[in-house]
Motif scaffolding. Structure first.
Motif, mmCIF file in Angstrom:
data_model
loop_
_atom_site.group_PDB
_atom_site.id
_atom_site.type_symbol
_atom_site.label_atom_id
_atom_site.label_comp_id
_atom_site.label_asym_id
_atom_site.label_seq_id
_atom_site.Cartn_x
_atom_site.Cartn_y
_atom_site.Cartn_z
ATOM 1 N N GLY A 142 36.589 47.583 25.327
ATOM 2 C CA GLY A 142 37.468 48.728 25.072
ATOM 3 C C GLY A 142 37.955 48.877 23.646
ATOM 4 N N THR A 143 37.564 47.974 22.779
ATOM 5 C CA THR A 143 37.914 48.113 21.361
ATOM 6 C C THR A 143 36.880 49.047 20.745
ATOM 7 O OG1 THR A 143 38.849 45.890 21.401
ATOM 8 C CG2 THR A 143 38.344 46.825 19.238
ATOM 9 N N PRO A 144 37.289 50.263 20.377
ATOM 10 C CA PRO A 144 36.285 51.332 20.143
ATOM 11 C C PRO A 144 35.602 51.257 18.782
ATOM 12 C CG PRO A 144 38.507 52.243 19.967
ATOM 13 C CD PRO A 144 38.666 50.779 20.294
ATOM 14 N N GLN A 147 32.542 53.962 18.249
ATOM 15 C CA GLN A 147 33.106 55.259 17.958
ATOM 16 C C GLN A 147 33.705 55.318 16.556
ATOM 17 O OE1 GLN A 147 36.535 56.349 19.988
ATOM 18 N NE2 GLN A 147 36.293 58.243 18.831
ATOM 19 N N THR A 148 34.324 54.245 16.132
ATOM 20 C CA THR A 148 34.878 54.197 14.778
ATOM 21 C C THR A 148 33.771 54.356 13.750
ATOM 22 O OG1 THR A 148 36.704 52.803 15.497
ATOM 23 C CG2 THR A 148 36.178 52.757 13.156
ATOM 24 N N ARG A 150 30.683 55.679 14.334
ATOM 25 C CA ARG A 150 29.895 56.898 14.510
ATOM 26 C C ARG A 150 30.701 58.146 14.206
ATOM 27 N NH1 ARG A 150 27.984 56.847 20.290
ATOM 28 N NH2 ARG A 150 30.147 57.495 20.432
ATOM 29 N N GLY A 152 34.660 58.118 13.256
ATOM 30 C CA GLY A 152 35.713 57.978 12.252
ATOM 31 C C GLY A 152 35.155 57.717 10.861
ATOM 32 N N ILE A 308 38.942 46.715 12.893
ATOM 33 C CA ILE A 308 39.430 47.091 14.224
ATOM 34 C C ILE A 308 39.351 45.859 15.113
ATOM 35 C CG2 ILE A 308 37.198 48.129 14.826
ATOM 36 C CD1 ILE A 308 38.932 50.118 16.554
ATOM 37 N N GLN A 309 40.402 45.656 15.859
ATOM 38 C CA GLN A 309 40.470 44.419 16.635
ATOM 39 C C GLN A 309 41.148 44.640 17.980
ATOM 40 O OE1 GLN A 309 42.889 41.985 14.056
ATOM 41 N NE2 GLN A 309 43.859 40.903 15.729
ATOM 42 N N GLY A 310 40.686 43.892 18.975
ATOM 43 C CA GLY A 310 41.266 44.014 20.309
ATOM 44 C C GLY A 310 40.495 43.136 21.280
ATOM 45 N N SER A 317 39.415 46.352 30.045
ATOM 46 C CA SER A 317 39.029 46.790 28.711
ATOM 47 C C SER A 317 37.658 47.470 28.746
ATOM 48 C CB SER A 317 39.026 45.581 27.771
ATOM 49 O OG SER A 317 38.554 45.948 26.507
ATOM 50 N N SER A 320 37.920 50.880 30.122
ATOM 51 C CA SER A 320 38.478 51.806 29.125
ATOM 52 C C SER A 320 37.374 52.417 28.267
ATOM 53 C CB SER A 320 39.494 51.052 28.250
ATOM 54 O OG SER A 320 39.880 51.825 27.146
ATOM 55 N N ALA A 324 35.929 56.295 28.141
ATOM 56 C CA ALA A 324 35.875 57.066 26.890
ATOM 57 C C ALA A 324 34.531 57.783 26.763
ATOM 58 C CB ALA A 324 36.116 56.144 25.692
ATOM 59 N N PRO B 144 40.687 55.565 10.834
ATOM 60 C CA PRO B 144 40.647 56.613 11.873
ATOM 61 C C PRO B 144 41.518 56.304 13.086
ATOM 62 C CG PRO B 144 38.607 55.366 11.916
ATOM 63 C CD PRO B 144 39.431 54.780 10.809
ATOM 64 N N GLN B 147 41.749 59.393 15.814
ATOM 65 C CA GLN B 147 40.541 59.416 16.613
ATOM 66 C C GLN B 147 40.493 58.250 17.596
ATOM 67 O OE1 GLN B 147 37.000 58.523 14.717
ATOM 68 N NE2 GLN B 147 36.080 59.058 16.677
ATOM 69 N N VAL B 154 41.040 57.197 25.064
ATOM 70 C CA VAL B 154 41.334 58.379 25.900
ATOM 71 C C VAL B 154 41.611 58.006 27.358
ATOM 72 C CG1 VAL B 154 38.901 58.901 26.425
ATOM 73 C CG2 VAL B 154 40.576 60.751 26.376
ATOM 74 N N TYR B 302 44.828 49.935 29.735
ATOM 75 C CA TYR B 302 43.545 49.340 30.110
ATOM 76 C C TYR B 302 42.904 48.576 28.946
ATOM 77 C CZ TYR B 302 43.282 51.037 34.870
ATOM 78 O OH TYR B 302 43.497 51.215 36.209
ATOM 79 N N PRO B 305 46.099 45.761 23.595
ATOM 80 C CA PRO B 305 46.503 46.123 22.238
ATOM 81 C C PRO B 305 45.290 46.308 21.335
ATOM 82 C CG PRO B 305 46.926 43.784 22.641
ATOM 83 C CD PRO B 305 46.368 44.340 23.912
ATOM 84 N N LEU B 307 44.291 47.064 17.399
ATOM 85 C CA LEU B 307 44.799 47.128 16.027
ATOM 86 C C LEU B 307 43.735 47.740 15.139
ATOM 87 C CD1 LEU B 307 47.082 46.093 13.976
ATOM 88 C CD2 LEU B 307 45.509 44.224 13.527
#
Lengths: 443, 443
Positions: A142-144, A147-148, A150, A152, A308-310, A317, A320, A324, B144, B147, B154, B302, B305, B307
């Motif tokens: 779930g850490t996107p 998408q970031t 592609r 962002g 990006i981290q998660g 996750s 999620s 998306a 981003p 986004q 989402v 879901y 966190p 970051l």
């Protein structure tokens, strides 16, 4: 955004009702109204498939059409998309994905092994049939991160990605750091706590991270995925003594997945993909990533470094990320799988990893006898690897029946020369155990 | 994704040719082919507007239609979208945005002040006219975060956001940490180095972070932006002594923007929005954010966190975000400005910040005379704030002409009670300077 007629519900078939599949169903149920507001239409599960209908999953299967064979979902009338959470590189998962795409039906999958191996072929099939295949959940759950990259960072050329892509390995390494215990004990504890599988090979030997890296690199750099080109080394050989010694030198040890592009005028860019334990200086953005966390650092030429981290795993996750992708499809946002149409994805030319220079941490377990250090030093000299510091016997990082542990930090040297030095020592009676070499990353 | 006819170019008008506007033009030029591959069509600038045509910007203005007045771009034939980088809460920027949207023309803007103040009205205008307004660049520039919330997360209900949203303040606080110098000197240095504006008020007094927070909270929680509801306190009163004392206690001081929702059965959720310096424990994900960096931690139900961190300002980073919005429009991905249609955005009910409990760091500068500590302690007792530790004279964090500096750490207490204790001491002759209070965040 003004919609004269509100679109009907977006109807899903879900193949696979393990923890991820049921997690997706739970999320869709719990957030049905929220998702409708955000997607602009209702999202509904209408059909499911799993190996065993009778297993108690805490959900009522009678709400949906049941398909005994997942491939049936590919052709079932009235579906807008298929969610594949069956798993496996080939077999039923791949059959379903191919069949659905051929039927012009979009596919959402969490299957990193399948995408790393067959992502390009699936992208081609998808495009040829006007469908889409999305796999956000395949990389860091779930850490996107996809998408970031592609969306962002769409305005950026990205030439380098570094990440901690396997939560189990990172959990083990950070637990070893805290406890001072060795790998085997820590793995056992991780297994008891549910952070590691009964068979941990895919996690601790680097294969899982390599799957993710191949997908990330393809998407970020516009190349066909080259899973076979990922150089992989796991964390089994790391000892408490290595972690302690690294700490004394100001570093932490992490299993780092790294991909970068060597660009050169008039020749295709060359790709280096590597998963291996590295020493990270305290001010490196990945040095502090602790526990079962995933993190990716992508270097954009305009946005700069984005971290990006998660969570990188877990059914919630992962759900999620799958949702998306489902919402993107429900909104009609079908983008090319790897950011550009597959015709634009070029096969990766592999970089010569032996030529890459780095400082190295080397750990030797040597026999306790005269001349051992001279032999080590000579092997390094012959391979043109110069020693920056050698933590000798007196300050040795440990001692056991096998011999004395010695740590060496080298000056910058090509990987090939370091390998050569170690190869030269391989059969020496002075060396009690195979040595360990880890590159030292720069901040 | 199979396109029978490739769409024509996506044609832009850009209002504002400062560093951001010219940055966008440079990015679009440099990555024209890459963007075409990713967006599925060419992106072209066809018209520009700026205050002064004759200024040398290092770009050839003759390539484009020139509009002396930015509002002309709203109606100029042949444009697919307008990029507003004029700036300012109202005035020409707002006029242009409103006019363009009324003409059904999408708007991309980096204007946080305008969106924080007028974002809801602009979203309504956009929807009523079938256009879109996108503003990724308004929050953390090319990092981003909007986004990530709107797309990547989402499927989540997000109830809490914490962030470091102002790079200048963070640069100053981390520089004070390193150098041990006070605010005024560090600000001066930041100004010399270009990290702070000649007029630093918007940055160091928290207004800029408040703009961003109001936008983030609206989008994450599905509320109308409530900029006026953000409680704001800047960093001017923080001394080197506070940073040193916090460090001794195991904390770092950061200007934290925080928004959360108090949900309760049968009543509307209540929103707390706050920008103020806080003490962060070493294991808080924002404690390590150093230099002119922005970071946002969003808590998904879901995904857990998430970051995201990166540059939060600069013309290149801002251009990256603007281009991401442009590409989304070029792909036909026009989503509601605040993730759901504006009719679904409810006005925020404000939470009672006085009732919020936290431990506090309090710093007093007191006269050097007997009975001062007793007076402090009595004021705290009367306001029902209990003291966990009081760093007294002997260990005092500093001493100057004004008096002796005393630091107090409280047990958990409502903000209201802490204010009350400080109010009681306000006019005491024992208190040489207005005291400073900062909440201590939990990890």
């Amino acid at each position: 955004m003004t919609e004269p007629t509100r679109p009907g519900p977006f109807r899903l078939g879900i193949a696979g009702l393990g923890t991820v599949g049921t997690g997706v169903i739970r999320l869709l149920d719990e957030h049905a109204d929220l998702l409708e507001a955000r997607a602009g239409r209702r999202i509904e599960v209408v059909a499911v498939s799993a190996r065993d209908r009778s297993r108690d999953r805490g959900i009522d299967l009678d709400r949906w059409t049941w398909c005994a064979n997942p491939a049936e979902l590919a052709g079932l009338a009235g579906l807008d998309a298929v969610v594949e959470v069956v798993g496996g590189t080939d077999g039923p998962a791949l059959d379903l994905a191919q069949a659905a795409l051929k039927a012009g039906r979009p596919v959402v999958t969490a299957n990193k092994a399948m995408i790393a191996a067959h992502g390009f072929a699936l992208a081609e099939t998808a495009e040829a049939n006007g469908a889409a295949i999305l796999f956000e959940a395949a990389v860091c759950a779930g850490t996107p991160i996809l998408q970031t990259l592609r969306e962002g960072m769409v305005g950026n050329r990205v030439d380098r990605i570094e990440g901690i892509l396997n939560g189990t390995s990172n959990y083990i390494l950070s637990a070893m750091e805290r406890s001072g215990e060795d790998f085997a004990e820590t793995l056992g504890e991780a297994q008891r706590l549910g952070y590691a599988e009964a068979d941990p090979a895919l996690d601790v030997d680097g294969g899982d991270a390599a799957h993710k890296l191949a997908i990330l690199a393809a998407l970020a750099f516009g190349l066909r995925p080259d899973f076979a080109g990922v150089e992989v080394e796991g964390i089994r050989d790391i000892r408490a003594a290595d972690i302690l010694q690294a700490e004394r030198l100001g570093y932490s040890i992490r299993l780092v997945a790294m991909a970068d592009l060597e660009r050169q005028e008039g020749a295709p860019a060359r790709l280096l993909q590597r998963v291996r334990p590295c020493l990270l200086p305290a001010d490196h953005p990945l040095a502090d990533i602790d526990g079962p966390t995933n993190a990716v650092l992508a270097q954009g030429d305009y946005a700069g470094p984005i971290l990006i981290q998660g969570a990188g795993a877990g059914s919630e996750s992962t759900a999620s990320a799958i949702v998306a992708d489902i919402v993107a499809l429900a909104r009609g946002e079908a983008r090319p799988a790897f950011a550009v149409p597959s015709a634009g994805l070029v096969p990766a030319e592999r970089a010569d990893s032996g030529a890459r220079e780095a400082r190295y941490y080397l750990r030797f377990v040597v026999a306790d006898r005269p001349g051992v250090l001279a032999e080590l030093a000579a092997a390094m000299r012959d391979a043109r690897v110069s020693i920056q510091s050698l933590i000798q016997e007196g300050e040795s990082v440990g001692e056991d029946e096998a011999g004395i542990t010695i740590a060496v930090v080298t000056h910058k040297a090509p990987a090939r020369n370091v390998r050569e030095a170690l190869a030269q020592l391989k059969d020496s009676p002075s060396i009690a155990e195979p040595p360990l070499a880890m590159p030292i990353m720069m901040s």
